[in-house]
Scaffold this active site. Structure first.
Site, mmCIF file in Angstrom:
data_model
loop_
_atom_site.group_PDB
_atom_site.id
_atom_site.type_symbol
_atom_site.label_atom_id
_atom_site.label_comp_id
_atom_site.label_asym_id
_atom_site.label_seq_id
_atom_site.Cartn_x
_atom_site.Cartn_y
_atom_site.Cartn_z
ATOM 1 N N GLU A 137 0.831 -1.223 0.000
ATOM 2 C CA GLU A 137 0.000 0.000 0.000
ATOM 3 C C GLU A 137 0.856 1.259 0.000
ATOM 4 O OE1 GLU A 137 -2.912 -0.531 -0.793
ATOM 5 O OE2 GLU A 137 -3.051 -2.639 -0.211
ATOM 6 N N HIS A 140 1.824 2.208 -3.410
ATOM 7 C CA HIS A 140 0.781 2.929 -4.172
ATOM 8 C C HIS A 140 0.903 4.440 -3.965
ATOM 9 C CE1 HIS A 140 -1.742 -0.089 -6.003
ATOM 10 N NE2 HIS A 140 -1.945 -0.738 -4.873
#
Ligand SMILES: [Zn+2]
Length: 168
Positions: A137, A140
């Site tokens: 994550e 990202h």
């Protein structure tokens, strides 16, 4: 609450670098955004969702790797430190790359410092699945998608496949 649209690879917006949240960002609208991100992640279903994936380019991540889906965790402005050089391979998928998985190497144990949903500092050590998820994550937020770690040939095949699917 409402479901948010998840950007799909190779959407160029997934390459946007998220900016840190500042004190003035901790508004009711932000709390709504966090709740909507959890709803979107649980509905998908997934174990993590970065704000980048819903076209909101702030350093915000929601995660829940529990089986019962009752351990929501919010990371704002996260910073990672590996606790040891050891890495491990684990199969990863991504809500922005539907129905595709690949083995990706990540640090086994990391320390995560961040703010919680109300702006309070928090620090955790984690390993295994949770550590993989946090690293995925956090990528990202930097505009990195997990398929970027694959060979250029595989990336090119995936890019063409998803462009074709999205046109259909
Ligand atoms: Zn992802």
């Amino acid at each position: 609450m409402s479901l948010l649209t998840i950007l799909e690879y190779p959407d160029p917006r997934l390459r946007t670098k998220a900016t840190p949240l500042v004190a003035a960002d901790f508004t009711a609208a932000l709390q709504q955004q966090i709740d909507d991100m959890f709803e979107t992640m649980y509905e998908a279903p997934g174990i993590g969702l970065a704000a980048t994936q819903v076209d909101f380019h702030k350093q915000l991540i929601v995660i829940d790797v529990s089986e019962e889906k009752n351990q929501p965790w919010v990371l704002i402005n996260p910073e990672l430190t590996p606790l040891e050089p050891t890495c491990e391979l684990m199969q990863e998928g991504c809500l922005s790359v539907p129905e595709y998985t690949a083995d990706i190497e990540r640090y086994l144990r990391i320390k995560v410092t961040s703010l919680d949903r109300h702006g309070n500092p928090q620090e955790f050590e984690c390993e295994g699945l949770l550590a993989h998820c946090v690293q995925h994550e956090c990528d990202h937020l930097k505009g990195i998608v997990f398929v970027d770690y694959l060979s250029r040939l595989k990336q090119e095949r995936l890019r063409k496949k998803y462009l074709k699917l999205q046109k259909a």
